[in-house]
Each structure stands twice: as C-alpha cells, then as structure tokens.
Design an enzyme around this catalytic site. Sequence first.
Site, PDB file in Angstrom:
ATOM      1  N   ASP A   1       0.843  -1.194   0.000  1.00  0.00           N
ATOM      2  CA  ASP A   1       0.000   0.000   0.000  1.00  0.00           C
ATOM      3  C   ASP A   1       0.884   1.252   0.000  1.00  0.00           C
ATOM      4  O   ASP A   1       2.036   1.220   0.449  1.00  0.00           O
ATOM      5  CB  ASP A   1      -0.891   0.037   1.243  1.00  0.00           C
ATOM      6  CG  ASP A   1      -1.858  -1.132   1.280  1.00  0.00           C
ATOM      7  OD1 ASP A   1      -2.130  -1.710   0.212  1.00  0.00           O
ATOM      8  OD2 ASP A   1      -2.326  -1.461   2.386  1.00  0.00           O
TER       9      ASP A   1
HETATM   10  N1  URA Z   1      -1.171  -5.805   4.116  1.00  0.00           N
HETATM   11  C1  URA Z   1      -1.684  -4.552   4.065  1.00  0.00           C
HETATM   12  O1  URA Z   1      -2.709  -4.280   4.661  1.00  0.00           O
HETATM   13  N2  URA Z   1      -1.005  -3.631   3.350  1.00  0.00           N
HETATM   14  C2  URA Z   1       0.158  -3.871   2.704  1.00  0.00           C
HETATM   15  O2  URA Z   1       0.727  -2.968   2.092  1.00  0.00           O
HETATM   16  C3  URA Z   1       0.678  -5.172   2.764  1.00  0.00           C
HETATM   17  C4  URA Z   1       0.004  -6.114   3.479  1.00  0.00           C
END
Ligand code: URA
Length: 243
Positions: free
Chosen positions: A105
């Site tokens: 993310d």
């Molecule tokens: N889980 C999440 O919620 N975000 C990420 O970026 C990776 C794993």
Amino acid sequence: MPRMRLDKLLSHLNCGSRKEVQAMIRAGRVSVDGAPETDPAAKVDPDTACVVLDGQVQGYRAQRYYMLNKPAGVITASRDARHDTVLGLFPEAERRGLFAVGRLDKDTEGLPIITDDGALSHALMSPARHVSKVYEAVVEGVLARDAAEQFQKGLVLRDGTVCLPARLEILAEGAQTQVRVTLREGKYHQVKRMVAAVGGAVVQLRRVQLGGLVLDPELPAGAFRELTGDELALLRQPGADLG
Ligand code: URA
C-alpha cells in the site's frame, strides 16, 4: 542452454583460468542455488543456476536485484501519472526494465524487491508457493484476547474472505500495540483487514521480510542496495520461507 561444468562456466565468465577456478571451487568459495559446491565437474544450467563466488552472483545475464526500504507516500506501481513511485527513488539511467515484486500500500513502508527478473517475481508471488511475508505494525484499539489463535486457525474477514493460517505476535503493549504478522499469501490490504477483524486498527505498517530475505536494518528509508549473492540464493530456494 545445455548444462555445463561449473569450472568451465566460471572461467567463461572471466573468474579465472580453468585451474584457478577449480582451486576456488575446491576451497569452498562457490555455491550453486544456495548450496556449497566443491566439485569443479558439477553440471549446472548457465541460464537458471544461481552461481555465487565469494558472495557475488556470476552469470551471463546481468539481471538486477535490489532491496528497497520503501518510505510511506510512494506507490509500488512502475509508472503513475499522479503519485510518486518506487522507481522514482532510482536514478533515471537505472530504471529501465525494473519493477517491484508484489504490491505494498502507499502508506506501507519497508521491503519490496526491485528487479528486472520476471521469472523470480512470478515464483515469489505465485499463490501456490505460499512464500512468507513478515510485517511489523503499530495498532490502535483493543485486540481480541484470542487474536493470535484466530490468526492461527485462519481468520474469516468481515466480507467473508477466508485467510490461510497466519501468525500474530504481540511485541509491545501500551497506548498502542506493536505486533508482528506473518502471512503466506498476499490479499488486498490483508494485514489491515486481519487486524480489523480482531478489533484493532493499523496505524503504521512495515514489511520486514520476504521469504528468507530480511530487510537490512541499516538501510535508511528511501534507500536501496543490491542484493548480495547469498541473499539472492535465499530468495531462489524453493520453499525459502519461515517454515
Ligand atoms: N497488508 C496490508 O494491509 N497492506 C500492505 O501494504 C501489505 C500487506
């Protein structure tokens, strides 16, 4: 390419004369696919074997492998009209052909691998391989008492998605809780959604490990470095995860 003798391959790659590389191999300075190889006559496939001499990967195809300490605020896509991307952290001359293995993310920090090796990326991300991913998170809210057991059993998310068994470890408790989460899959926002399912809210998230590869704690946010030969071999080992 057909398989060839290890000493022949290394001398073709200008690592030394045939005699010199034989001595290097016998002295234990060479590994193939992560395992030491002391037989100069061992047969290897020059296209696929990861041959490492004194910690340096040797090969015809100079593919590139980096670990990046992704800062929050950049996205893992290679190109984007509106957002800064992880490739923007690399000098322009080096970007060609590179991409991030898997997605994090925008607000997640830590370890993606940046490479031009599509086969390795595919192997690491293949859902069938269940390569481990380890995250550390700062969490607000009160986690269910049996949160770790729920993770262990295989959580069902609020939308009904069933997760594979995962590990939840509480690292520190106070106004906020610090946790370590180990997954064997990579669903959308998975850590945030799993933590939400047991009563918490992730306020900071960082990936610290992918398979056997641990994010270098000395690497500052926004910096990258090449993987060592040993690190690359760890990634290439089948089932190179946390067991
Ligand atoms: N889980 C999440 O919620 N975000 C990420 O970026 C990776 C794993």
